[in-house]
Design a protein around this motif. Structure first.
Motif, mmCIF file in Angstrom:
data_model
loop_
_atom_site.group_PDB
_atom_site.id
_atom_site.type_symbol
_atom_site.label_atom_id
_atom_site.label_comp_id
_atom_site.label_asym_id
_atom_site.label_seq_id
_atom_site.Cartn_x
_atom_site.Cartn_y
_atom_site.Cartn_z
ATOM 1 N N ASP A 75 -7.691 -1.841 3.356
ATOM 2 C CA ASP A 75 -6.442 -1.071 3.374
ATOM 3 C C ASP A 75 -6.559 0.167 2.501
ATOM 4 O OD1 ASP A 75 -4.452 -2.744 4.926
ATOM 5 O OD2 ASP A 75 -5.175 -4.215 3.490
ATOM 6 N N ALA A 76 -7.129 -0.011 1.316
ATOM 7 C CA ALA A 76 -7.262 1.111 0.392
ATOM 8 C C ALA A 76 -8.095 2.237 1.004
ATOM 9 C CB ALA A 76 -7.907 0.638 -0.908
ATOM 10 N N VAL A 89 -4.385 -4.792 -3.172
ATOM 11 C CA VAL A 89 -4.445 -4.839 -1.712
ATOM 12 C C VAL A 89 -5.877 -5.165 -1.296
ATOM 13 C CG1 VAL A 89 -2.599 -3.115 -1.476
ATOM 14 C CG2 VAL A 89 -4.987 -2.356 -1.496
ATOM 15 N N LEU A 132 0.834 -1.207 0.000
ATOM 16 C CA LEU A 132 0.000 0.000 0.000
ATOM 17 C C LEU A 132 0.868 1.257 0.000
ATOM 18 C CD1 LEU A 132 -3.018 1.027 0.367
ATOM 19 C CD2 LEU A 132 -2.502 1.099 2.816
#
Length: 261
Positions: free
Chosen positions: A197-198, A193, A180
């Motif tokens: 997380d994004a 990912v 990331l």
């Protein structure tokens, strides 16, 4: 008599001072958790401290690294993996109390790009040409040989017929958070990912979502270790509580268990 009372009070205070560090230690648990859990689990752990008075010391890394640390007798009470393979591995190494294991959460994998990238609205399906989309740039994800997100990514790309052309462009990171960061810093033009997380990194944007049937189901199992403290049972119950569910869902996780309380 006054002197005797004073001495007794001093003795009691000294005993209390000697006992209190032990009590404090008993109210601390160590949790080994997949790197993708950090933001959500930090909030859950803070809520548990408020509720139960038990402090959680969380160690975040790739599930592969954590499982191997447990194998080497690293002290921990709980293991929360980003895939079933590494929980199976830890179980086979007899460091997990299998009777406590539950599938806690689900997730999605997504294609991301730096927030200022011109790439947007990518349709991910059969024949998807990831190599062409990346051009001369790199694609970041976890190590496809060991890190769960990388394993999911490779499986999806193989099923979609995109792996062979794109494989040489991959930058293999030690964890999903490391991947990331590569995209967020514009050191990679694309990344694969978890959706969760994004959503917590303002430096990236989601440009595509991988079909759920293109890879094995993303499952986060949790279990106590064989050396877990007695307080661990209460923490595992809290992870399945309505309060924890609200936090996990806020970050985009799918909760796979019914609320325990």
């Amino acid at each position: 008599m006054i002197r005797l009372v004073s001495r007794l009070l001093v003795a009691a205070l000294l005993c209390g001072a000697a006992i209190s560090p032990t009590l404090a230690q008993e109210k601390t648990l160590t949790v080994f958790a997949a790197a993708s859990m950090k933001n959500a689990l930090d909030d859950v752990d803070a809520a548990y401290l408020t509720k139960a008075g038990v402090k959680i010391n969380a160690s975040y890394a790739a599930s592969s690294a954590l499982a191997r640390q447990l194998e080497q007798a690293a002290p921990a009470d709980v293991f929360l993996s980003a895939d079933t393979d590494w929980m199976d591995y830890a179980t086979q190494k007899k460091v997990i109390n299998e009777s406590t294991r539950v599938n806690l959460l689900g997730n999605k994998i997504v294609l991301i790009a730096p927030k200022d990238s011109k790439i947007a609205n990518v349709t991910i399906g059969q024949g998807f040409n990831l190599a062409e989309l990346a051009g001369d740039g790199r694609i970041a994800t976890g190590d496809v040989a060991s890190v769960p997100v990388g394993k999911y990514a490779k499986a999806a790309l193989e099923k979609l017929g995109a792996w062979d052309k794109a494989s040489s462009k991959f930058a293999m990171a030690e964890s999903v958070r490391a991947a990331l960061t590569l995209v967020s810093r514009n050191e990679a033009v694309l990344g694969i990912v978890y959706e969760t997380d994004a959503k917590v990194d303002p430096g990236v944007k989601i440009v595509g979502v991988f079909p759920a049937d293109s890879h094995p189901a993303i499952i986060y199992p949790v279990a106590a270790t064989t050396t877990a403290k007695p307080d661990t049972a209460g923490y595992l119950d809290f992870l399945r509580s309505s309060a924890a569910r609200t936090i996990f869902e806020k970050y985009g996780f799918t909760v796979l268990t019914r609320p325990s309380t």
